[in-house]
Design a protein around this motif. Structure first.
Motif, PDB file in Angstrom:
ATOM      1  N   ILE A  10      26.487 -34.390  -1.172  1.00 16.47           N
ATOM      2  CA  ILE A  10      26.784 -34.745  -2.560  1.00 16.47           C
ATOM      3  C   ILE A  10      27.326 -33.497  -3.256  1.00 16.47           C
ATOM      4  O   ILE A  10      26.584 -32.710  -3.828  1.00 16.47           O
ATOM      5  CB  ILE A  10      25.540 -35.287  -3.296  1.00 16.47           C
ATOM      6  CG1 ILE A  10      24.871 -36.390  -2.478  1.00 16.47           C
ATOM      7  CG2 ILE A  10      25.924 -35.808  -4.674  1.00 16.47           C
ATOM      8  CD1 ILE A  10      23.610 -36.954  -3.128  1.00 16.47           C
ATOM      9  N   PRO A  11      28.648 -33.289  -3.193  1.00 16.89           N
ATOM     10  CA  PRO A  11      29.221 -32.089  -3.811  1.00 16.89           C
ATOM     11  C   PRO A  11      29.403 -32.257  -5.309  1.00 16.89           C
ATOM     12  O   PRO A  11      29.665 -33.359  -5.777  1.00 16.89           O
ATOM     13  CB  PRO A  11      30.574 -31.966  -3.106  1.00 16.89           C
ATOM     14  CG  PRO A  11      30.955 -33.371  -2.787  1.00 16.89           C
ATOM     15  CD  PRO A  11      29.656 -34.083  -2.483  1.00 16.89           C
ATOM     16  N   ASP A  12      29.250 -31.192  -6.035  1.00 18.94           N
ATOM     17  CA  ASP A  12      29.492 -31.046  -7.480  1.00 18.94           C
ATOM     18  C   ASP A  12      28.304 -30.339  -8.103  1.00 18.94           C
ATOM     19  O   ASP A  12      27.216 -30.907  -8.269  1.00 18.94           O
ATOM     20  CB  ASP A  12      29.729 -32.364  -8.204  1.00 18.94           C
ATOM     21  CG  ASP A  12      30.407 -32.132  -9.568  1.00 18.94           C
ATOM     22  OD1 ASP A  12      30.417 -30.969 -10.032  1.00 18.94           O
ATOM     23  OD2 ASP A  12      30.927 -33.085 -10.162  1.00 18.94           O
ATOM     24  N   THR A  13      28.503 -29.071  -8.453  1.00 19.65           N
ATOM     25  CA  THR A  13      27.431 -28.292  -9.070  1.00 19.65           C
ATOM     26  C   THR A  13      27.137 -28.743 -10.493  1.00 19.65           C
ATOM     27  O   THR A  13      26.168 -28.283 -11.090  1.00 19.65           O
ATOM     28  CB  THR A  13      27.765 -26.788  -9.060  1.00 19.65           C
ATOM     29  OG1 THR A  13      29.040 -26.582  -9.681  1.00 19.65           O
ATOM     30  CG2 THR A  13      27.800 -26.239  -7.640  1.00 19.65           C
ATOM     31  N   ALA A  14      27.968 -29.645 -11.043  1.00 22.76           N
ATOM     32  CA  ALA A  14      27.681 -30.195 -12.367  1.00 22.76           C
ATOM     33  C   ALA A  14      26.614 -31.290 -12.315  1.00 22.76           C
ATOM     34  O   ALA A  14      26.132 -31.735 -13.355  1.00 22.76           O
ATOM     35  CB  ALA A  14      28.958 -30.765 -12.992  1.00 22.76           C
ATOM     36  N   LEU A  15      26.241 -31.703 -11.093  1.00 21.86           N
ATOM     37  CA  LEU A  15      25.282 -32.793 -10.911  1.00 21.86           C
ATOM     38  C   LEU A  15      23.874 -32.236 -10.719  1.00 21.86           C
ATOM     39  O   LEU A  15      23.640 -31.420  -9.828  1.00 21.86           O
ATOM     40  CB  LEU A  15      25.682 -33.621  -9.686  1.00 21.86           C
ATOM     41  CG  LEU A  15      24.908 -34.912  -9.454  1.00 21.86           C
ATOM     42  CD1 LEU A  15      25.315 -35.973 -10.462  1.00 21.86           C
ATOM     43  CD2 LEU A  15      25.145 -35.415  -8.020  1.00 21.86           C
ATOM     44  N   HIS A  16      22.935 -32.676 -11.543  1.00 18.77           N
ATOM     45  CA  HIS A  16      21.543 -32.272 -11.351  1.00 18.77           C
ATOM     46  C   HIS A  16      21.007 -32.856 -10.041  1.00 18.77           C
ATOM     47  O   HIS A  16      21.312 -33.994  -9.684  1.00 18.77           O
ATOM     48  CB  HIS A  16      20.664 -32.768 -12.499  1.00 18.77           C
ATOM     49  CG  HIS A  16      20.854 -32.002 -13.765  1.00 18.77           C
ATOM     50  ND1 HIS A  16      21.690 -32.406 -14.776  1.00 18.77           N
ATOM     51  CD2 HIS A  16      20.303 -30.828 -14.188  1.00 18.77           C
ATOM     52  CE1 HIS A  16      21.648 -31.534 -15.767  1.00 18.77           C
ATOM     53  NE2 HIS A  16      20.821 -30.566 -15.437  1.00 18.77           N
ATOM     54  N   SER A  17      20.190 -32.062  -9.343  1.00 24.61           N
ATOM     55  CA  SER A  17      19.593 -32.553  -8.101  1.00 24.61           C
ATOM     56  C   SER A  17      18.314 -31.823  -7.718  1.00 24.61           C
ATOM     57  O   SER A  17      17.504 -32.358  -6.964  1.00 24.61           O
ATOM     58  CB  SER A  17      20.586 -32.433  -6.940  1.00 24.61           C
ATOM     59  OG  SER A  17      20.883 -31.068  -6.667  1.00 24.61           O
ATOM     60  N   ALA A  18      18.109 -30.602  -8.206  1.00 23.17           N
ATOM     61  CA  ALA A  18      17.033 -29.748  -7.694  1.00 23.17           C
ATOM     62  C   ALA A  18      15.656 -30.405  -7.785  1.00 23.17           C
ATOM     63  O   ALA A  18      14.844 -30.292  -6.868  1.00 23.17           O
ATOM     64  CB  ALA A  18      17.021 -28.418  -8.439  1.00 23.17           C
ATOM     65  N   ALA A  19      15.391 -31.098  -8.864  1.00 26.49           N
ATOM     66  CA  ALA A  19      14.066 -31.697  -9.058  1.00 26.49           C
ATOM     67  C   ALA A  19      13.856 -32.931  -8.200  1.00 26.49           C
ATOM     68  O   ALA A  19      12.718 -33.420  -8.084  1.00 26.49           O
ATOM     69  CB  ALA A  19      13.877 -32.054 -10.531  1.00 26.49           C
ATOM     70  N   TRP A  20      14.927 -33.440  -7.581  1.00 30.39           N
ATOM     71  CA  TRP A  20      14.854 -34.739  -6.889  1.00 30.39           C
ATOM     72  C   TRP A  20      15.185 -34.638  -5.410  1.00 30.39           C
ATOM     73  O   TRP A  20      15.435 -35.663  -4.760  1.00 30.39           O
ATOM     74  CB  TRP A  20      15.823 -35.731  -7.547  1.00 30.39           C
ATOM     75  CG  TRP A  20      15.814 -35.693  -9.039  1.00 30.39           C
ATOM     76  CD1 TRP A  20      14.724 -35.535  -9.856  1.00 30.39           C
ATOM     77  CD2 TRP A  20      16.945 -35.780  -9.920  1.00 30.39           C
ATOM     78  NE1 TRP A  20      15.108 -35.527 -11.181  1.00 30.39           N
ATOM     79  CE2 TRP A  20      16.464 -35.677 -11.251  1.00 30.39           C
ATOM     80  CE3 TRP A  20      18.316 -35.945  -9.708  1.00 30.39           C
ATOM     81  CZ2 TRP A  20      17.320 -35.724 -12.352  1.00 30.39           C
ATOM     82  CZ3 TRP A  20      19.162 -35.998 -10.801  1.00 30.39           C
ATOM     83  CH2 TRP A  20      18.663 -35.893 -12.116  1.00 30.39           C
ATOM     84  N   LEU A  21      15.183 -33.456  -4.833  1.00 35.17           N
ATOM     85  CA  LEU A  21      15.626 -33.290  -3.455  1.00 35.17           C
ATOM     86  C   LEU A  21      14.781 -34.112  -2.479  1.00 35.17           C
ATOM     87  O   LEU A  21      15.323 -34.801  -1.606  1.00 35.17           O
ATOM     88  CB  LEU A  21      15.596 -31.811  -3.066  1.00 35.17           C
ATOM     89  CG  LEU A  21      16.616 -30.936  -3.803  1.00 35.17           C
ATOM     90  CD1 LEU A  21      16.350 -29.460  -3.529  1.00 35.17           C
ATOM     91  CD2 LEU A  21      18.046 -31.314  -3.414  1.00 35.17           C
ATOM     92  N   GLU A  22      13.473 -34.065  -2.609  1.00 34.30           N
ATOM     93  CA  GLU A  22      12.617 -34.832  -1.711  1.00 34.30           C
ATOM     94  C   GLU A  22      12.770 -36.330  -1.957  1.00 34.30           C
ATOM     95  O   GLU A  22      12.772 -37.130  -1.014  1.00 34.30           O
ATOM     96  CB  GLU A  22      11.159 -34.407  -1.893  1.00 34.30           C
ATOM     97  CG  GLU A  22      10.864 -33.002  -1.385  1.00 34.30           C
ATOM     98  CD  GLU A  22       9.417 -32.612  -1.540  1.00 34.30           C
ATOM     99  OE1 GLU A  22       8.825 -32.181  -0.543  1.00 34.30           O
ATOM    100  OE2 GLU A  22       8.863 -32.766  -2.640  1.00 34.30           O
TER     101      GLU A  22
END
Length: 245
Positions: free
Chosen positions: A191-203
């Motif tokens: 899922i490319p794009d550093t504008a997209l939040h993801s860190a809290a939802w990785l698991e």
């Protein structure tokens, strides 16, 4: 006598404002917590177009941002835009990295390169891609991955033009988009794009998709740690961080 290893000191150049809060969040998710220095770089237009992204990732823009990190004590530096590196091709990426390393005297990389290396680290050769980009920009990411013998089994383009809009996507929307583009024949979802939040939802993303999921801010942080020699196995950061080659 046990001595705690000093924290990693990481530098990030981030274009504009969207999901940059992923970086301090990840810095506090790992053990020991990292110290980060994040600089917002400037650009003419917030748009997922080849022209706008090429200007955003130009060496003069990166040099301006790097100057703000001079003397900060960082041990590695990342240009954290996937699209504003791969649209320039391998030669453009080389110029970006050379500019950062010559300016700051530390190892440097880009999010696009981090995706290639992280995919290889998982021993994945077949991937699915869920992009927020328009089709023409997404196609350039597919072409970039081919240089590393990474086969794209499926690719979706959400067609969002601005990073600001991407930054407003919430957890449910991101997970639904990921699940909709997971394919059994793929070995990982990108899922490319550093504008997209993801860190809290990785698991949560990996549970929902049933396979390793690589997101832009996650692989950028992984690459920054790897380049300064302080990458260690971590919990809560996805399968990419579970075992270190």
């Amino acid at each position: 006598m046990n001595r705690t290893a000093p924290p990693a000191r990481l530098g990030f150049l981030y274009p504009g404002h969207a999901a940059e809060d992923d970086y301090p969040l990840m810095a506090n998710m790992i053990e020991p917590p990292a110290e980060i220095n994040l600089v917002h770089t400037q650009f003419v237009e917030d748009a997922h177009t080849v022209e706008a992204l090429s200007e955003m990732g130009s060496v003069c823009r990166l040099a301006e941002g790097a100057a703000a990190l001079a003397g900060s004590g960082i041990e590695s530096v990342m240009w954290t835009s996937t699209s504003a590196s791969f649209v320039l091709g391998l030669e453009g990426i080389r110029q970006q990295i050379d500019t950062l390393e010559k300016t700051l005297g530390v190892p440097a990389s880009t999010t696009a390169m981090a995706f290639a290396r992280a995919t290889k680290s998982l021993d994945a050769t077949r991937v699915a891609i869920a992009t927020t980009y328009p089709e023409d920009v997404a196609q350039r990411f597919r072409d970039f991955l081919r240089h590393f013998d990474i086969e794209v089994e499926h690719m979706a383009s959400r067609g969002i033009v601005t990073a600001a809009e991407v930054g407003h996507l919430g957890k449910a929307d991101v997970i639904d988009f990921a699940v909709a583009n997971t394919r059994a024949e793929a070995e990982a979802l990108l899922i490319p794009d550093t504008a997209l939040h993801s860190a809290a939802w990785l698991e949560d993303l990996e549970r929902a998709c049933g396979m390793p999921v690589l997101t832009a801010n996650q692989v950028s942080f992984w690459e920054a740690l790897r380049f300064c020699g302080k990458l260690t196995p971590q919990a809560r950061m996805g399968r990419l961080f579970e075992s270190i080659p």
